[in-house]
Design a protein around this motif. Structure first.
Motif, mmCIF file in Angstrom:
data_model
loop_
_atom_site.group_PDB
_atom_site.id
_atom_site.type_symbol
_atom_site.label_atom_id
_atom_site.label_comp_id
_atom_site.label_asym_id
_atom_site.label_seq_id
_atom_site.Cartn_x
_atom_site.Cartn_y
_atom_site.Cartn_z
ATOM 1 N N TYR A 11 34.015 32.797 32.027
ATOM 2 C CA TYR A 11 35.141 33.479 31.393
ATOM 3 C C TYR A 11 36.369 33.373 32.300
ATOM 4 O O TYR A 11 36.276 33.608 33.503
ATOM 5 C CB TYR A 11 34.834 34.957 31.153
ATOM 6 N N SER A 12 37.477 33.047 31.697
ATOM 7 C CA SER A 12 38.728 33.033 32.459
ATOM 8 C C SER A 12 39.178 34.460 32.721
ATOM 9 O O SER A 12 38.720 35.405 32.060
ATOM 10 C CB SER A 12 39.817 32.281 31.689
ATOM 11 N N ARG A 13 40.100 34.621 33.661
ATOM 12 C CA ARG A 13 40.656 35.952 33.922
ATOM 13 C C ARG A 13 41.346 36.490 32.666
ATOM 14 O O ARG A 13 41.281 37.686 32.387
ATOM 15 C CB ARG A 13 41.630 35.886 35.100
ATOM 16 N N GLU A 14 42.002 35.602 31.934
ATOM 17 C CA GLU A 14 42.687 36.023 30.714
ATOM 18 C C GLU A 14 41.697 36.538 29.670
ATOM 19 O O GLU A 14 41.954 37.543 28.998
ATOM 20 C CB GLU A 14 43.499 34.857 30.139
ATOM 21 N N GLN A 15 40.553 35.849 29.537
ATOM 22 C CA GLN A 15 39.542 36.304 28.591
ATOM 23 C C GLN A 15 38.973 37.654 28.995
ATOM 24 O O GLN A 15 38.742 38.527 28.151
ATOM 25 C CB GLN A 15 38.410 35.275 28.497
ATOM 26 N N LEU A 16 38.747 37.839 30.284
ATOM 27 C CA LEU A 16 38.189 39.103 30.760
ATOM 28 C C LEU A 16 39.186 40.238 30.582
ATOM 29 O O LEU A 16 38.805 41.364 30.231
ATOM 30 C CB LEU A 16 37.758 38.977 32.220
ATOM 31 N N LEU A 17 40.460 39.952 30.801
ATOM 32 C CA LEU A 17 41.472 40.982 30.544
ATOM 33 C C LEU A 17 41.447 41.386 29.071
ATOM 34 O O LEU A 17 41.569 42.570 28.740
ATOM 35 C CB LEU A 17 42.864 40.469 30.912
ATOM 36 N N ALA A 18 41.282 40.410 28.195
ATOM 37 C CA ALA A 18 41.286 40.706 26.756
ATOM 38 C C ALA A 18 40.045 41.470 26.335
ATOM 39 O O ALA A 18 40.126 42.454 25.591
ATOM 40 C CB ALA A 18 41.400 39.408 25.961
ATOM 41 N N ASP A 19 38.863 41.057 26.814
ATOM 42 C CA ASP A 19 37.614 41.636 26.333
ATOM 43 C C ASP A 19 37.205 42.909 27.058
ATOM 44 O O ASP A 19 36.582 43.786 26.456
ATOM 45 C CB ASP A 19 36.482 40.607 26.437
ATOM 46 N N VAL A 20 37.501 43.010 28.337
ATOM 47 C CA VAL A 20 37.073 44.180 29.120
ATOM 48 C C VAL A 20 38.180 45.215 29.222
ATOM 49 O O VAL A 20 37.950 46.414 29.048
ATOM 50 C CB VAL A 20 36.597 43.755 30.521
ATOM 51 N N TRP A 21 39.401 44.743 29.490
ATOM 52 C CA TRP A 21 40.535 45.661 29.628
ATOM 53 C C TRP A 21 41.249 45.892 28.294
ATOM 54 O O TRP A 21 42.060 46.795 28.185
ATOM 55 C CB TRP A 21 41.536 45.112 30.639
ATOM 56 N N GLU A 22 40.953 45.023 27.283
ATOM 57 C CA GLU A 22 41.688 45.037 26.022
ATOM 58 C C GLU A 22 43.190 44.971 26.304
ATOM 59 O O GLU A 22 44.003 45.724 25.761
ATOM 60 C CB GLU A 22 41.323 46.268 25.183
ATOM 61 N N SER A 23 43.540 44.040 27.198
ATOM 62 C CA SER A 23 44.919 43.872 27.635
ATOM 63 C C SER A 23 45.223 42.375 27.664
ATOM 64 O O SER A 23 44.503 41.569 27.077
ATOM 65 C CB SER A 23 45.108 44.509 29.020
ATOM 66 N N SER A 24 46.288 41.994 28.347
ATOM 67 C CA SER A 24 46.662 40.591 28.459
ATOM 68 C C SER A 24 47.501 40.408 29.714
ATOM 69 O O SER A 24 47.893 41.380 30.368
ATOM 70 C CB SER A 24 47.466 40.132 27.231
ATOM 71 N N VAL A 25 47.784 39.141 30.042
ATOM 72 C CA VAL A 25 48.582 38.846 31.227
ATOM 73 C C VAL A 25 50.005 39.369 31.068
ATOM 74 O O VAL A 25 50.746 39.490 32.042
ATOM 75 C CB VAL A 25 48.597 37.333 31.525
ATOM 76 N N GLU A 26 50.411 39.661 29.839
ATOM 77 C CA GLU A 26 51.742 40.222 29.630
ATOM 78 C C GLU A 26 51.831 41.662 30.122
ATOM 79 O O GLU A 26 52.913 42.158 30.434
ATOM 80 C CB GLU A 26 52.098 40.165 28.138
ATOM 81 N N TRP A 27 50.675 42.324 30.166
ATOM 82 C CA TRP A 27 50.656 43.732 30.531
ATOM 83 C C TRP A 27 49.946 43.995 31.857
ATOM 84 O O TRP A 27 50.149 45.046 32.471
ATOM 85 C CB TRP A 27 49.955 44.546 29.433
ATOM 86 N N GLN A 28 49.102 43.069 32.278
ATOM 87 C CA GLN A 28 48.293 43.309 33.469
ATOM 88 C C GLN A 28 48.122 42.003 34.239
ATOM 89 O O GLN A 28 47.930 40.939 33.644
ATOM 90 C CB GLN A 28 46.920 43.851 33.062
ATOM 91 N N ALA A 29 48.177 42.088 35.554
ATOM 92 C CA ALA A 29 48.060 40.892 36.390
ATOM 93 C C ALA A 29 46.614 40.407 36.430
ATOM 94 O O ALA A 29 45.694 41.215 36.558
ATOM 95 C CB ALA A 29 48.546 41.195 37.807
ATOM 96 N N PRO A 30 46.385 39.089 36.326
ATOM 97 C CA PRO A 30 45.025 38.557 36.437
ATOM 98 C C PRO A 30 44.351 38.941 37.753
ATOM 99 O O PRO A 30 43.119 38.990 37.823
ATOM 100 C CB PRO A 30 45.240 37.046 36.344
#
Length: 240
Positions: free
Chosen positions: A185-204
């Protein structure tokens, strides 16, 4: 004897069977693996015709129905399903298809998901609909991976019988990776699935920090496997 090969043990005797009607093969593959790890049987149909044939041959607890099917309007299929029985249905729509979502609910859909959705949200919606419908939902599974026992109902992780103290986000990240060991899983995917966020809102780098903390805690508990592996240029995976 409890499973030790990465399979899921549940308190319920029979795992609820989910039918997904969707023509996106990559999405189907991800959902199949995740649902299997979280206590469900999974069947897939890529179009309306094969879905109706399969629904006539097998019992299902719930249907996940994409409204954009290659051989017709998913709303027409939903009408057909509602004429046959009251099998719970979660409809899946594109982000801009508000009219379809409204019509789907008016036709009797039990819930809806908007693409793109996280796998965690999909399972949460399935469990909620099954509870409301009175269907036999699986008890939250216990995942056995190497030296870890992950109780997804209690949100507790143990090694050698001792609990490993993780923060809620650390637990969520480790549980998510444990549902599909070996998958990168990429950092972006993990932000989306675990944090329910994105690189626009949270740093990888947030992902990197949590991985570091989990590794340190697993090492402190003398857990040799599973381990979170860095795949350079791609992201992370859990190796058993």
């Amino acid at each position: 004897m409890e499973p030790s090969d990465g399979t899921v043990g549940t308190a319920a005797g029979r795992r609820p069977t989910i039918m997904m009607i969707e023509d996106d093969q990559d999405l189907v593959a991800m959902c199949a693996a995740y649902l299997a790890r979280t206590g469900f049987e999974f069947t897939h149909a890529g179009d309306s015709r094969s879905a109706l044939r399969c629904l006539g041959e097998q019992h299902f607890e719930l249907v996940v129905l994409d409204l954009g099917l290659p051989d017709g309007d998913g709303l027409d299929l939903l009408r057909t399903l509602r004429q046959r029985d009251m099998l719970p249905v979660i409809v899946v729509t594109g982000r801009g298809e508000e009219t379809d979502r409204v019509v789907g609910l008016e036709l009797g859909a039990d819930d809806y998901l908007v693409k793109p959705f996280s796998l965690r949200e999909l399972v949460a919606r399935i469990r909620a609909v099954l509870r409301r419908s009175g269907a036999d939902a699986a008890s939250p599974p216990v995942i056995h991976l190497g030296g870890l026992v992950i109780d997804t109902g209690a949100h507790v992780i143990r090694a050698a019988g001792e609990q490993i103290e993780l923060t809620p986000r650390e637990y969520s990240l480790l549980e998510f990776l444990a549902t599909t060991p070996g998958r990168v899983y990429s950092r972006e995917q993990l932000l989306a699935d675990v944090w329910e966020s994105s690189v626009e809102w949270q740093a990888p780098a947030t992902v990197d920090e949590h991985v570091y903390r989990i590794r340190r805690k697993l090492a402190g508990a003398d857990v040799q496997a599973p381990r979170i592996t860095t795949v350079r240029g791609f992201g992370y995976r859990l190796d058993t």
